[in-house]
Design a protein around this motif. Structure first.
Motif, PDB file in Angstrom:
ATOM      1  N   PRO A 642      26.140  36.335  47.441  1.00  0.00           N
ATOM      2  CA  PRO A 642      27.525  36.554  47.877  1.00  0.00           C
ATOM      3  C   PRO A 642      27.789  38.025  48.192  1.00  0.00           C
ATOM      4  O   PRO A 642      27.201  38.926  47.586  1.00  0.00           O
ATOM      5  CB  PRO A 642      28.352  36.094  46.677  1.00  0.00           C
ATOM      6  CG  PRO A 642      27.462  35.171  45.919  1.00  0.00           C
ATOM      7  CD  PRO A 642      26.077  35.713  46.104  1.00  0.00           C
ATOM      8  N   THR A 643      28.678  38.246  49.147  1.00  0.00           N
ATOM      9  CA  THR A 643      29.154  39.601  49.429  1.00  0.00           C
ATOM     10  C   THR A 643      30.230  39.957  48.402  1.00  0.00           C
ATOM     11  O   THR A 643      30.544  39.172  47.508  1.00  0.00           O
ATOM     12  CB  THR A 643      29.756  39.677  50.833  1.00  0.00           C
ATOM     13  OG1 THR A 643      30.980  38.898  50.857  1.00  0.00           O
ATOM     14  CG2 THR A 643      28.788  39.137  51.877  1.00  0.00           C
ATOM     15  N   THR A 644      30.823  41.108  48.566  1.00  0.00           N
ATOM     16  CA  THR A 644      31.914  41.524  47.662  1.00  0.00           C
ATOM     17  C   THR A 644      33.283  41.104  48.191  1.00  0.00           C
ATOM     18  O   THR A 644      34.301  41.478  47.611  1.00  0.00           O
ATOM     19  CB  THR A 644      31.889  43.045  47.468  1.00  0.00           C
ATOM     20  OG1 THR A 644      32.121  43.690  48.748  1.00  0.00           O
ATOM     21  CG2 THR A 644      30.554  43.503  46.896  1.00  0.00           C
ATOM     22  N   ALA A 645      33.311  40.326  49.294  1.00  0.00           N
ATOM     23  CA  ALA A 645      34.596  40.007  49.937  1.00  0.00           C
ATOM     24  C   ALA A 645      35.550  39.295  48.982  1.00  0.00           C
ATOM     25  O   ALA A 645      36.750  39.619  48.936  1.00  0.00           O
ATOM     26  CB  ALA A 645      34.363  39.159  51.179  1.00  0.00           C
ATOM     27  N   ILE A 646      35.056  38.328  48.220  1.00  0.00           N
ATOM     28  CA  ILE A 646      35.940  37.580  47.319  1.00  0.00           C
ATOM     29  C   ILE A 646      36.485  38.499  46.223  1.00  0.00           C
ATOM     30  O   ILE A 646      37.700  38.529  45.963  1.00  0.00           O
ATOM     31  CB  ILE A 646      35.194  36.385  46.701  1.00  0.00           C
ATOM     32  CG1 ILE A 646      34.818  35.370  47.790  1.00  0.00           C
ATOM     33  CG2 ILE A 646      36.065  35.709  45.636  1.00  0.00           C
ATOM     34  CD1 ILE A 646      33.982  34.203  47.290  1.00  0.00           C
ATOM     35  N   SER A 647      35.607  39.233  45.586  1.00  0.00           N
ATOM     36  CA  SER A 647      36.067  40.111  44.502  1.00  0.00           C
ATOM     37  C   SER A 647      36.965  41.220  45.034  1.00  0.00           C
ATOM     38  O   SER A 647      37.934  41.617  44.373  1.00  0.00           O
ATOM     39  CB  SER A 647      34.873  40.703  43.752  1.00  0.00           C
ATOM     40  OG  SER A 647      34.029  41.434  44.634  1.00  0.00           O
ATOM     41  N   ASP A 648      36.667  41.714  46.227  1.00  0.00           N
ATOM     42  CA  ASP A 648      37.522  42.754  46.823  1.00  0.00           C
ATOM     43  C   ASP A 648      38.923  42.202  47.096  1.00  0.00           C
ATOM     44  O   ASP A 648      39.934  42.897  46.874  1.00  0.00           O
ATOM     45  CB  ASP A 648      36.909  43.267  48.126  1.00  0.00           C
ATOM     46  CG  ASP A 648      35.656  44.105  47.894  1.00  0.00           C
ATOM     47  OD1 ASP A 648      35.443  44.558  46.748  1.00  0.00           O
ATOM     48  OD2 ASP A 648      34.895  44.294  48.864  1.00  0.00           O
ATOM     49  N   ALA A 649      38.986  40.963  47.582  1.00  0.00           N
ATOM     50  CA  ALA A 649      40.291  40.353  47.858  1.00  0.00           C
ATOM     51  C   ALA A 649      41.052  40.111  46.559  1.00  0.00           C
ATOM     52  O   ALA A 649      42.265  40.375  46.478  1.00  0.00           O
ATOM     53  CB  ALA A 649      40.104  39.038  48.611  1.00  0.00           C
ATOM     54  N   HIS A 650      40.370  39.617  45.557  1.00  0.00           N
ATOM     55  CA  HIS A 650      41.018  39.404  44.260  1.00  0.00           C
ATOM     56  C   HIS A 650      41.537  40.718  43.677  1.00  0.00           C
ATOM     57  O   HIS A 650      42.603  40.763  43.040  1.00  0.00           O
ATOM     58  CB  HIS A 650      40.040  38.750  43.287  1.00  0.00           C
ATOM     59  CG  HIS A 650      39.780  37.304  43.577  1.00  0.00           C
ATOM     60  ND1 HIS A 650      38.713  36.606  43.041  1.00  0.00           N
ATOM     61  CD2 HIS A 650      40.457  36.405  44.352  1.00  0.00           C
ATOM     62  CE1 HIS A 650      38.749  35.351  43.472  1.00  0.00           C
ATOM     63  NE2 HIS A 650      39.793  35.210  44.265  1.00  0.00           N
ATOM     64  N   ARG A 651      40.793  41.776  43.910  1.00  0.00           N
ATOM     65  CA  ARG A 651      41.161  43.073  43.333  1.00  0.00           C
ATOM     66  C   ARG A 651      42.509  43.558  43.863  1.00  0.00           C
ATOM     67  O   ARG A 651      43.265  44.228  43.153  1.00  0.00           O
ATOM     68  CB  ARG A 651      40.063  44.090  43.630  1.00  0.00           C
ATOM     69  CG  ARG A 651      40.186  45.390  42.820  1.00  0.00           C
ATOM     70  CD  ARG A 651      38.927  46.251  42.973  1.00  0.00           C
ATOM     71  NE  ARG A 651      37.769  45.610  42.351  1.00  0.00           N
ATOM     72  CZ  ARG A 651      36.712  45.154  43.022  1.00  0.00           C
ATOM     73  NH1 ARG A 651      36.670  45.256  44.342  1.00  0.00           N
ATOM     74  NH2 ARG A 651      35.711  44.598  42.375  1.00  0.00           N
ATOM     75  N   VAL A 652      42.835  43.203  45.105  1.00  0.00           N
ATOM     76  CA  VAL A 652      44.121  43.646  45.669  1.00  0.00           C
ATOM     77  C   VAL A 652      45.190  42.557  45.523  1.00  0.00           C
ATOM     78  O   VAL A 652      46.305  42.722  46.030  1.00  0.00           O
ATOM     79  CB  VAL A 652      43.972  44.058  47.149  1.00  0.00           C
ATOM     80  CG1 VAL A 652      42.974  45.193  47.289  1.00  0.00           C
ATOM     81  CG2 VAL A 652      43.584  42.867  48.028  1.00  0.00           C
TER      82      VAL A 652
END
Length: 712
Positions: A642-652
């Protein structure tokens, strides 16, 4: 706890049963055998039941209609009401044989010459009434034991004694005549269509008032979804002048039956004209005549007869292999026309089998008459945390963006259904994946629209075909939909040519009048298609979409709505005009067209960077990512890390939705394919779980049933 409609009992009467009397159906099969049967038939056939009255002792008065469907072929069919005794199968010890005994009947007759027009048995003593005289469809028993009967040829109301004798002259419909009315004068315009009269009629408990309901719309009514409910005073023998309006799910649907269950409160059976797998609407609604929604009596779903729980497996032994008889029971008959309230909150349903025409259970074999009892126990059901969105409905099983597809998605436990939104020439909103309808409708077969074929440039792409914005809504409604991927989804082509393009209003109504498998309101996820393009040709959709949502009571952040777009400008504008949740769609490649058209260099890749996601959070609540943005594939199609896209979105603070999950090998990662054949079904459950494990919150799928299994 969720109220779960559950089959409690079932009994059947053989389709080939015949009652004593002269042979019938001499003209029923003029073109040869129908489902293996050829008229005339010995005795009087019993072609199902259009109206039923419960006697309270386990027996019922059950009334067939006019026989074989028209005046021309039903002169040898005698109008009767049969007393029947079902020996119900219950699936438990002590249950019955599952058969229906016909105990006796009363014959409708006019020996006192109350009818002033000529009837088939005009010069006989009994003047027995036939299916060429009246098309009887609905029945209400009075406290004194007499019956009021609604029919469709006049349409008329008939008052008969306990023994079936006509007590007074037929009461004509206050709103006009049908084409079959015997008093229709040459040149006189019918007010309603043929066989669109009083299919349904309810009665007050004290017998004072009847509430006949038109099966179809008045010819002069511009709104073809409107069905009028009338009030008739049995004491004064006249209509009171009070009417109410009931709105069907779509204009082609019929009102099949109705019963009064409280002061101005009805249960109404609504049906379409399909059967078996093609059926979309066999629903019973609770209707409150005292409450209005958009000018119509408020209705709420009571039971979808296409989805009845059958934990006792009732019927699986007596009807092996029959369509709709299993752990999930489906009453998918074309003419599902009877609903009767019973004690304990239970309801009885029965079908008119249009003998020998219907064959829903076994293709090629006439349907039996069935009587079923449905109860409504509460069952503990937990709502899954991951939201399941039916992508264009259940588009893996039905042509996309049809009411059939959306309704099936709801039955397969979708929480939300997704209509793509495009406008017509006259500014009406309809559900289509693209404005180009060449591949999803039969428009190319309509010679009257041949000159509408054209070439356009939409979002920088040149397309040739037919486009919604060049048709009025009325013109679009003459088309029928078809499967968009016929080579991949060959089974879906069986539904080609059946269903019209739905309006957005119809899609929203379906959601509003339905419940999820967890008992919650069904949500909608409308996607605004090509907003820059449509605004450029004078057909902007955002304001019209918000107006439609507001008309359905959806205006708050907490409402079951999410508005989507691949563009950014219209979402930012919507964020200022509405409190409804918004989803920024992010494709696997390219850039939002609104930004591209404005000369900006921002791409979808830029939107999923931490900075890009922070920007989305300023106007949207969620982000919907192409699957490859979350978990990319290698050159062979195998999922990578997985990329960091999901965690990055959750972070914001953005919720993440993934799209689109489909079961065919063509769409699956390599490790979830079942073979090298693109159309074969692979392990969609496994793919969805891989993304849920990576942190994806919600997902779009063409196959909601598989999605339900995966998230459970």
């Amino acid at each position: 706890m969720v109220t779960t409609p559950t089959l409690q009992a079932r009994a059947t009467l053989s389709a080939d049963y015949s009652a004593p009397g002269p042979d019938s159906g001499a003209l029923a099969t003029p073109n040869g055998p129908v489902n293996g049967r050829t008229g005339p038939f010995r005795g009087q056939v019993v072609p199902g039941f259009s109206g039923v009255v419960a006697n309270g002792d386990g027996t019922f008065w059950a009334m067939p209609d006019n026989g074989f469907g028209s005046k021309a072929n039903s002169a040898d069919f005698l109008l009767r009401v049969y007393e029947v005794a079902p020996d119900f199968e219950t699936g438990r010890r002590g249950g019955g044989s599952g058969t229906i005994d016909v105990e006796r009947f009363i014959s409708l007759r006019d020996p006192d010459h109350k009818i002033k027009t000529k009837i088939v048995n005009e010069d006989t003593t009994d003047r027995l009434l036939t299916g060429a005289d009246f098309d009887i469809e609905s029945i209400v028993r009075q406290p004194d034991g007499t019956f009021w009967i609604g029919e469709e040829f006049g349409p008329y109301l008939l008052h008969v004694s306990k023994s079936g004798k006509l007590l007074s002259a037929p009461v004509p419909f206050v709103g006009g005549k049908s084409p079959d009315n015997p008093t229709l004068a040459a040149g006189e315009t019918p007010a309603i269509g043929s066989s669109r009269g009083f299919e349904a009629m309810a009665g007050s408990k004290d017998g004072r008032y009847l509430y006949p309901i038109l099966e179809g719309a008045l010819n002069a009514d511009a709104d073809k979804r409107r069905r009028l409910v009338y009030e008739f005073d049995t004491k004064k023998q006249r209509y009171t002048g009070t009417t109410w309006a009931y709105e069907t799910d779509t204009d082609a649907n019929f009102v099949g039956d109705a019963h009064l269950v409280g002061p101005k409160k009805l249960v109404v059976l609504e049906r379409d004209n399909f059967d078996g797998a093609q059926a979309v609407t066999k629903r019973v609604y609770d209707v409150d005549l005292n409450r209005r929604e958009n000018g119509f009596a408020r209705k709420r779903l009571k039971v979808d007869l296409l989805q009845i729980a059958n934990p006792e497996r009732i019927g699986t032994t007596t009807s092996p292999g029959a369509y709709g008889v299993g752990a999930n029971f489906s009453f998918a008959f074309q003419s599902t026309e009877t609903v009767v309230p019973l004690s304990g909150g239970r309801y009885l349903f029965a079908n008119d089998n249009n003998y020998p025409g219907n064959a829903a259970r076994y293709p090629g074999r006439p349907d039996d008459t069935e009587m079923i009892i449905v109860g409504f126990p509460k069952v503990r059901t937990d709502a899954p945390a991951n939201r399941l969105i039916g992508h264009r409905g259940a588009s893996g099983y039905r042509p996309e963006h049809t009411l059939a597809s959306y309704e099936l998605a709801i039955r397969q436990c979708a929480d939300y259904i997704e209509p793509d939104v495009v406008p017509t020439k006259d500014g009406k909103l309809v559900a289509r994946h693209e404005p180009n309808i060449t591949d999803t409708t039969d428009v190319s077969t309509h010679p009257e629209f041949a000159d509408r074929k054209t070439t356009k440039t939409i979002d920088g792409s040149t397309q040739t075909g037919w486009f919604t914005e060049d048709f009025t809504l009325a013109e679009l409604r003459t088309l029928r939909t078809k499967e968009r991927l016929p080579q991949l989804r060959t089974d879906n082509t069986a539904f080609d040519g059946l269903y019209p393009i739905p309006t957005l209003d119809e899609v929203f109504d379906l959601a509003l009048h339905s419940r999820t498998c967890a008992g919650k309101p069904v949500g909608v996820a409308p996607e605004t298609k090509h907003p820059t393009y449509f605004a450029s040709i004078g057909l902007p959709t955002d304001a019209a979409l918000l107006k439609e949502l507001k008309a359905h009571g959806w205006t708050k952040k907490s409402d079951p709505v999410v508005i989507q777009s691949f563009e950014t400008t219209n979402l930012k504008s919507l964020a200022k005009k509405s409190r409804l949740p918004l989803i920024q769609l992010v494709d696997c490649s390219g850039a939002p067209y609104d930004l591209k058209a404005a000369g900006e260099a921002t791409t979808y890749a830029d939107l999923v960077t931490p900075a890009g996601l922070r920007g989305i959070k300023r106007y949207a609540d969620q982000v919907a990512l192409c699957k490859d943005r979350m978990i990319p594939r290698d050159a062979d199609g195998r999922l990578l890390a997985p990329t960091t896209a999901i965690s990055d979105a959750h972070r914001v603070g953005l919720r993440v939705t993934g799209w689109t999950f489909r079961r065919e090998n063509q769409f699956l990662p390599l490790q979830f394919r079942s073979s090298t054949v693109a159309a074969e079904v692979g392990d969609l459950d496994g793919e969805i779980n891989a993304f849920l494990d990576a942190g994806m919150d919600d997902f779009f799928t063409d196959n909601p049933d598989v999605g339900q299994e995966a998230r459970s």
